[in-house]
Design an enzyme around this catalytic site. Structure first.
Site, short mmCIF file in Angstrom:
data_model
loop_
_atom_site.label_atom_id
_atom_site.label_comp_id
_atom_site.label_asym_id
_atom_site.label_seq_id
_atom_site.Cartn_x
_atom_site.Cartn_y
_atom_site.Cartn_z
N GLY A 64 50.15 9.99 14.20
CA GLY A 64 51.25 10.92 14.42
C GLY A 64 50.82 12.08 15.30
O GLY A 64 49.64 12.27 15.57
N CYS A 110 44.16 7.56 12.62
CA CYS A 110 44.48 8.67 13.52
C CYS A 110 44.88 9.93 12.74
O CYS A 110 44.04 10.55 12.10
CB CYS A 110 45.55 8.24 14.51
N PHE A 111 46.14 10.32 12.74
CA PHE A 111 46.59 11.46 11.95
C PHE A 111 46.24 11.24 10.47
O PHE A 111 45.87 12.16 9.76
CB PHE A 111 48.10 11.64 12.13
N HIS A 151 42.94 3.48 16.94
CA HIS A 151 44.10 2.61 16.69
C HIS A 151 43.69 1.13 16.63
O HIS A 151 43.63 0.46 17.66
CB HIS A 151 45.13 2.81 17.80
N GLU A 187 45.42 -1.32 15.61
CA GLU A 187 46.52 -2.25 15.91
C GLU A 187 46.58 -2.57 17.40
O GLU A 187 46.94 -3.67 17.79
CB GLU A 187 47.86 -1.68 15.43
#
Length: 384
Positions: free
Chosen positions: A236, A264-265, A354, A356
């Site tokens: 985010g 991440c966030f 990330h 993904e």
């Protein structure tokens, strides 16, 4: 942001940085004005995934690859329902897209979504400037928005800073939804949307996980109403120091010792929940070619990043927290920034990048398997 869509290709445009440096080029996408934090992304491919990543909310993204737009824009690769970047900066836009999945040009898509951009500038000089001076507020102006440089600089300097910005709620879903498992359902996961990318629940679904995507404002009661085997906290935008609500929710999850995975966030939220601080990086990590070492295996992965903040945790020692021992599990080999955390006494871990990575690379996809194994281990322990 104010925009128009007429005559962009021949319209003069200017990028103004908050320190007064300017770059002159041509309008690309919509004509008008836009503001945001100027950052650079080093990916040579995957611009569609970058532009539609909610983590780029309120940022003007500079593409370091010299030519952008070669593969056009398709209807399959969006990571969300819209383009989130505030503006886009490229050196040499492709005149004609060429890809069998392309449905329109990047220029046309930027125009249709009202995204103001600029082309024809020296993006290498701009990138070097941002590396030396740090990410900073900026504005892109074209058409009727053009004015004397001093006036444009005044407008840029009147904009809010990224530090202290709370943005995750404005990009997150307002209503819960479910991404069904592919094939046999093995687990249920509650995923907290702080700016989640579309490929993230898909990667879990491919592993037999039914994913309940919940709003950023979800409570512990909302999470446990879906009877999750695990809880996921997404990527985010904005400053993690503002995310008191998600920190409180993660704390509740940790107290119940539910298997937990954050990216991440979500990594920054775990850091805060464990008692670590966060800080703003000078220019951040953005792109799909960042080297990270998984300290649990010694393996070096090429990874996809998009973060301007990081966790302040000791790299070479185990830390005592209220949830047991914690350690840094992953580290960036460029600058020793913390890229992952794990608890040693209960099932929780996170990474700053990330896994993904729809546009690639896929070196870190194993982390979803690690999450699945964690849930499986806890389930077996409960049955014993």
């Amino acid at each position: 942001m104010t925009t128009s869509t007429r005559g962009a290709a021949k319209t003069p445009a200017v990028l103004v940085l908050e320190d007064g440096r300017t770059f002159r080029g041509r309008a690309y996408g919509a004509v008008g004005e836009t503001f945001g934090e100027a950052v650079f992304s080093t990916g040579m491919t995957g611009y569609q995934e970058t532009l539609t990543d909610p983590s780029y909310d309120r940022q003007i993204v500079v593409a370091t690859a010299p030519q952008i737009g070669n593969t056009g824009w398709n209807d399959e690769d969006d990571e969300s329902g819209r383009i989130w970047v505030s503006g886009y900066v490229v050196r040499d836009p492709a005149r004609v897209p060429s890809n069998w999945r392309s449905r329109r040009s990047l220029d046309d898509e930027l125009t249709s979504q009202g995204v103001v951009g600029i082309s024809g500038i020296d993006t290498r000089a701009l990138t070097r400037h941002l590396r030396e001076r740090g990410s900073m507020r900026a504005g892109i102006f074209s058409g009727e928005a053009l004015a004397p440089d001093a006036e444009l600089l005044r407008r840029v300097q009147a904009q809010p800073h990224m530090k202290g910005a709370s943005l995750y709620e404005e990009v997150a879903t307002k209503e819960a939804y479910v991404v069904p498992a592919v094939g046999e359902k093995k687990f249920t996961v509650a995923a907290i949307d702080l700016g989640i990318k579309g490929m993230t629940p898909q990667r879990m679904a491919e592993r037999g996980i039914e994913v309940h995507v919940l709003p950023a404002t979800a409570t512990a009661e909302d999470v446990y109403a879906v009877e999750p085997d695990g809880v996921f906290f997404s990527n985010g935008p904005g400053d993690p120091a503002t995310a008191d609500g998600p920190v409180a929710l993660m704390t509740a999850v940790l107290e119940r010792k539910t298997p937990l995975f954050g990216i991440c966030f979500g990594n920054q939220i775990l850091g805060r929940a464990l008692g670590f601080g966060t800080y703003k990086l000078k220019y951040g990590h953005r792109g799909i070619n960042q080297p990270v070492q998984d300290r649990t295996t010694g393996k070096v992965e090429v990874t996809a990043h998009n973060h301007g903040f990081a966790v302040d945790a000791p790299l070479d020692q185990v830390s005592d927290t209220k949830f047991g021992r914690a350690e840094v599990s992953h580290v960036c080999l460029n600058d020793d920034v913390v890229e992952g955390l794990q608890l040693l006494d209960q099932p929780a871990f996170s990474v700053q990048y990330h896994p993904e990575a729809a546009a690639g690379p896929h070196d870190a996809a194993y982390l979803f398997d690690r999450f699945t194994s964690l849930m499986s281990t806890v389930r077996e322990g409960q049955r014993a």
